[in-house]
Design an enzyme around this catalytic site. Structure first.
Site, PDB file in Angstrom:
ATOM      1  CB  ILE A  53     -10.231 -28.113 -29.456  1.00  0.00           C
ATOM      2  CG1 ILE A  53     -11.047 -29.011 -28.537  1.00  0.00           C
ATOM      3  CG2 ILE A  53      -9.836 -28.882 -30.724  1.00  0.00           C
ATOM      4  CD1 ILE A  53     -12.449 -29.323 -29.061  1.00  0.00           C
ATOM      5  NE  ARG A  57     -20.590 -33.799 -22.999  1.00  0.00           N
ATOM      6  CZ  ARG A  57     -20.721 -35.055 -22.589  1.00  0.00           C
ATOM      7  NH1 ARG A  57     -21.731 -35.402 -21.781  1.00  0.00           N
ATOM      8  NH2 ARG A  57     -19.861 -35.985 -22.960  1.00  0.00           N
ATOM      9  CG  ASP A  79     -16.661 -40.905 -31.262  1.00  0.00           C
ATOM     10  OD1 ASP A  79     -16.614 -40.558 -30.068  1.00  0.00           O
ATOM     11  OD2 ASP A  79     -17.372 -40.333 -32.110  1.00  0.00           O
ATOM     12  CG  HIS A 124     -19.237 -37.116 -31.492  1.00  0.00           C
ATOM     13  ND1 HIS A 124     -18.233 -37.947 -31.027  1.00  0.00           N
ATOM     14  CD2 HIS A 124     -19.113 -35.959 -30.784  1.00  0.00           C
ATOM     15  CE1 HIS A 124     -17.542 -37.327 -30.094  1.00  0.00           C
ATOM     16  NE2 HIS A 124     -18.059 -36.118 -29.920  1.00  0.00           N
TER      17      HIS A 124
HETATM   18  P1  NAD Z   1     -13.285 -23.736 -25.545  1.00  0.00           P
HETATM   19  O1  NAD Z   1     -14.332 -22.945 -24.847  1.00  0.00           O
HETATM   20  O2  NAD Z   1     -12.019 -23.998 -24.841  1.00  0.00           O
HETATM   21  O3  NAD Z   1     -12.908 -23.028 -26.928  1.00  0.00           O
HETATM   22  C1  NAD Z   1     -13.877 -22.616 -27.822  1.00  0.00           C
HETATM   23  C2  NAD Z   1     -13.375 -21.416 -28.563  1.00  0.00           C
HETATM   24  O4  NAD Z   1     -14.368 -21.013 -29.488  1.00  0.00           O
HETATM   25  C3  NAD Z   1     -13.089 -20.200 -27.662  1.00  0.00           C
HETATM   26  O5  NAD Z   1     -11.762 -19.746 -27.858  1.00  0.00           O
HETATM   27  C4  NAD Z   1     -14.102 -19.173 -28.100  1.00  0.00           C
HETATM   28  O6  NAD Z   1     -13.628 -17.840 -28.048  1.00  0.00           O
HETATM   29  C5  NAD Z   1     -14.325 -19.613 -29.534  1.00  0.00           C
HETATM   30  N1  NAD Z   1     -15.546 -19.068 -30.123  1.00  0.00           N
HETATM   31  C6  NAD Z   1     -16.760 -18.872 -29.558  1.00  0.00           C
HETATM   32  N2  NAD Z   1     -17.598 -18.304 -30.453  1.00  0.00           N
HETATM   33  C7  NAD Z   1     -16.901 -18.163 -31.595  1.00  0.00           C
HETATM   34  C8  NAD Z   1     -17.214 -17.633 -32.872  1.00  0.00           C
HETATM   35  N3  NAD Z   1     -18.418 -17.132 -33.143  1.00  0.00           N
HETATM   36  N4  NAD Z   1     -16.243 -17.638 -33.799  1.00  0.00           N
HETATM   37  C9  NAD Z   1     -15.025 -18.140 -33.539  1.00  0.00           C
HETATM   38  N5  NAD Z   1     -14.668 -18.646 -32.350  1.00  0.00           N
HETATM   39  C10 NAD Z   1     -15.599 -18.645 -31.390  1.00  0.00           C
HETATM   40  O7  NAD Z   1     -13.965 -25.100 -26.016  1.00  0.00           O
HETATM   41  P2  NAD Z   1     -13.236 -26.424 -26.542  1.00  0.00           P
HETATM   42  O8  NAD Z   1     -12.901 -27.298 -25.414  1.00  0.00           O
HETATM   43  O9  NAD Z   1     -12.166 -26.018 -27.490  1.00  0.00           O
HETATM   44  O10 NAD Z   1     -14.458 -27.127 -27.338  1.00  0.00           O
HETATM   45  C11 NAD Z   1     -14.995 -26.547 -28.481  1.00  0.00           C
HETATM   46  C12 NAD Z   1     -16.147 -27.373 -29.033  1.00  0.00           C
HETATM   47  O11 NAD Z   1     -15.687 -28.648 -29.485  1.00  0.00           O
HETATM   48  C13 NAD Z   1     -17.240 -27.681 -28.007  1.00  0.00           C
HETATM   49  O12 NAD Z   1     -18.504 -27.531 -28.622  1.00  0.00           O
HETATM   50  C14 NAD Z   1     -17.011 -29.141 -27.661  1.00  0.00           C
HETATM   51  O13 NAD Z   1     -18.164 -29.787 -27.202  1.00  0.00           O
HETATM   52  C15 NAD Z   1     -16.555 -29.669 -28.990  1.00  0.00           C
HETATM   53  N6  NAD Z   1     -15.829 -30.949 -28.950  1.00  0.00           N
HETATM   54  C16 NAD Z   1     -16.088 -31.851 -29.938  1.00  0.00           C
HETATM   55  C17 NAD Z   1     -15.418 -33.063 -29.977  1.00  0.00           C
HETATM   56  C18 NAD Z   1     -15.680 -34.051 -31.068  1.00  0.00           C
HETATM   57  O14 NAD Z   1     -15.288 -35.205 -30.929  1.00  0.00           O
HETATM   58  N7  NAD Z   1     -16.280 -33.681 -32.177  1.00  0.00           N
HETATM   59  C19 NAD Z   1     -14.474 -33.352 -28.980  1.00  0.00           C
HETATM   60  C20 NAD Z   1     -14.235 -32.418 -27.992  1.00  0.00           C
HETATM   61  C21 NAD Z   1     -14.933 -31.208 -27.975  1.00  0.00           C
HETATM   62  C1  LMR Z   2     -15.964 -35.783 -26.708  1.00  0.00           C
HETATM   63  O1  LMR Z   2     -16.382 -36.828 -27.197  1.00  0.00           O
HETATM   64  O2  LMR Z   2     -14.995 -35.755 -25.928  1.00  0.00           O
HETATM   65  C2  LMR Z   2     -16.596 -34.476 -27.100  1.00  0.00           C
HETATM   66  O3  LMR Z   2     -17.746 -34.670 -27.852  1.00  0.00           O
HETATM   67  C3  LMR Z   2     -16.788 -33.551 -25.958  1.00  0.00           C
HETATM   68  C4  LMR Z   2     -17.869 -33.970 -25.014  1.00  0.00           C
HETATM   69  O4  LMR Z   2     -18.668 -33.115 -24.629  1.00  0.00           O
HETATM   70  O5  LMR Z   2     -17.907 -35.133 -24.619  1.00  0.00           O
END
Ligand code: NAD
Ligand code: LMR
Length: 354
Positions: free
Chosen positions: A52, A120, A189, A216
């Site tokens: 992200i 996930r 969402d 969420h």
């Molecule tokens: P990713 O693994 O690709 O990236 C996560 C990043 O966080 C990595 O670069 C990692 O090095 C970094 N990280 C880990 N520990 C850290 C710390 N202590 N300080 C700073 N950076 C740190 O994961 P992603 O696909 O980018 O997803 C990240 C999070 O967002 C997940 O928990 C995912 O479930 C969540 N997410 C939320 C939504 C939402 O709608 N709110 C949507 C999608 C994903």
């Molecule tokens: C989403 O809604 O895409 C995020 O919360 C990531 C997930 O684990 O589904």
């Protein structure tokens, strides 16, 4: 990127998914807030080298409301910052790597966006991420309380239903908690609900609005299609049920399609950029900026709840009520409460025990 394409991305960010501004206020906004004369605003992205974080860094670099963009991660940020920093838009970009550079990344921030943490894999729930992500969020929020206690915090890391209460407790312990400044980002969402609704109702997606309330995760995500605009008379109860389920399972749909390579990143970066942009507009005094977000709330008996929120110069300006719900939505609201309550309590307990 060609100038016209850049302008169109910037215009889309300025309009946002709710497109709540009228055309005239939109023109005003462009003149007053989208140029180099907009106030200086520093945005920090924590987890900026991730799935992200990288596209979100790109979108925030395209946002003319940002003057300084701080990209922090435990690894990889020098490369992301060098890359994004070559884009000829307003903001100065700096990369920060490792805990000893976190203070610098945060100092002076107006908005901190947190997509740090693990995503996930198929078969997992968002709550399965709790054990790892709770600790990450806790340490980042401890630093936020110390180095930029007045920033608006946009929490993306899952499980949002628990990570937002964790952040609130950490800020309370530090004596910096301001409930108007902590947001769980649920914009994805809304983005999904709009896309799916427009497709099913066969209406142009650009004009669609759908509030999504609750939380969420799974059934805690409650899209209010009865309040969707434009109203669609061609949708049956079965269609609404299917749209609701697809919105609730949208994250899982992406996790399964990515087959072990993570969860939504690109659509989340888009949604995160829309929400951060709304926060910046609110800070800058743009009127009537409304987005759905998971915030401290008293519109139900639960201490945190996602609903439409008006953003202003101090963050949350007004939490809007749920409005009229259909019987199906009333049922959904009652069904989601036990799960959402448990997730909130889990976060609070964690923050106070560890
Ligand atoms: P990713 O693994 O690709 O990236 C996560 C990043 O966080 C990595 O670069 C990692 O090095 C970094 N990280 C880990 N520990 C850290 C710390 N202590 N300080 C700073 N950076 C740190 O994961 P992603 O696909 O980018 O997803 C990240 C999070 O967002 C997940 O928990 C995912 O479930 C969540 N997410 C939320 C939504 C939402 O709608 N709110 C949507 C999608 C994903
Ligand atoms: C989403 O809604 O895409 C995020 O919360 C990531 C997930 O684990 O589904």
């Amino acid at each position: 990127m060609k100038g016209t394409m850049l302008r169109s991305v910037q215009a889309s960010l300025r309009r946002g998914p709710n497109a709540s501004s009228s055309p005239s206020s939109f023109r005003l906004l462009c003149r007053d807030y989208s140029s180099e004369s907009a106030p200086n605003r520093k945005v920090a992205v924590l987890g900026a080298a991730g799935g992200i974080g990288q596209p979100l860094a790109l979108l925030m670099k395209l946002n003319p409301l940002v003057s300084n963009l701080a990209l922090y991660d435990i690894a990889g940020t020098p490369g992301v910052a060098a890359d994004v920093g070559h884009i000829n838009t307003r903001s100065q970009v700096a990369g920060y790597m490792g805990e000893d550079q976190l203070a610098q990344a945060l100092e002076g921030s107006d908005v901190v966006i947190i997509p740090a943490g693990v995503p996930r894999k198929p078969g997992m729930t968002r709550d399965d991420l709790f054990n790892i992500n709770a600790g990450i969020v806790k340490s980042l929020c401890t630093a936020i309380a110390k180095y930029c206690p007045n920033a608006l915090v946009n929490m993306i890391s899952n499980p949002v239903n628990s990570t937002v209460p964790i952040a609130a407790e950490i800020f309370k312990k530090a004596g910096t908690y301001d409930e108007k400044k902590l947001f769980g980002v649920t914009t994805l969402d809304v983005v999904r609900a709009k896309t799916f609704y427009a497709g099913k109702a066969n209406v142009p997606v650009a004009g669609v609005n759908v509030p999504v309330v609750g939380g969420h995760a799974g059934i805690t995500i409650l899209p209010l299609f009865s309040q969707a605009t434009p109203e669609a008379n061609n949708l049956s109860d079965e269609d609404i049920k299917a749209l609701t389920k697809r919105t609730q399972d949208g994250g899982t749909e992406v996790v399964e399609a990515k087959a072990g390579k993570g969860s939504a990143t690109l659509s989340m970066a888009y949604a995160g950029a829309i929400f951060a942009d709304a926060c910046l507009k609110g800070l800058n005094g743009v009127p009537d900026v409304v987005e759905c977000s998971f915030v401290q709330s008293s519109i139900t008996e639960l201490p945190f709840f996602a609903s439409k929120v008006k953003l202003g110069k101090n963050g949350v300006e007004e939490i809007m009520g749920l409005g009229l719900l259909s019987d199906y939505e009333k049922q959904g609201l009652e069904s989601l409460k036990p799960e959402l309550k448990a997730s909130i309590e889990k976060g609070i307990k964690y923050a106070n025990q560890s």
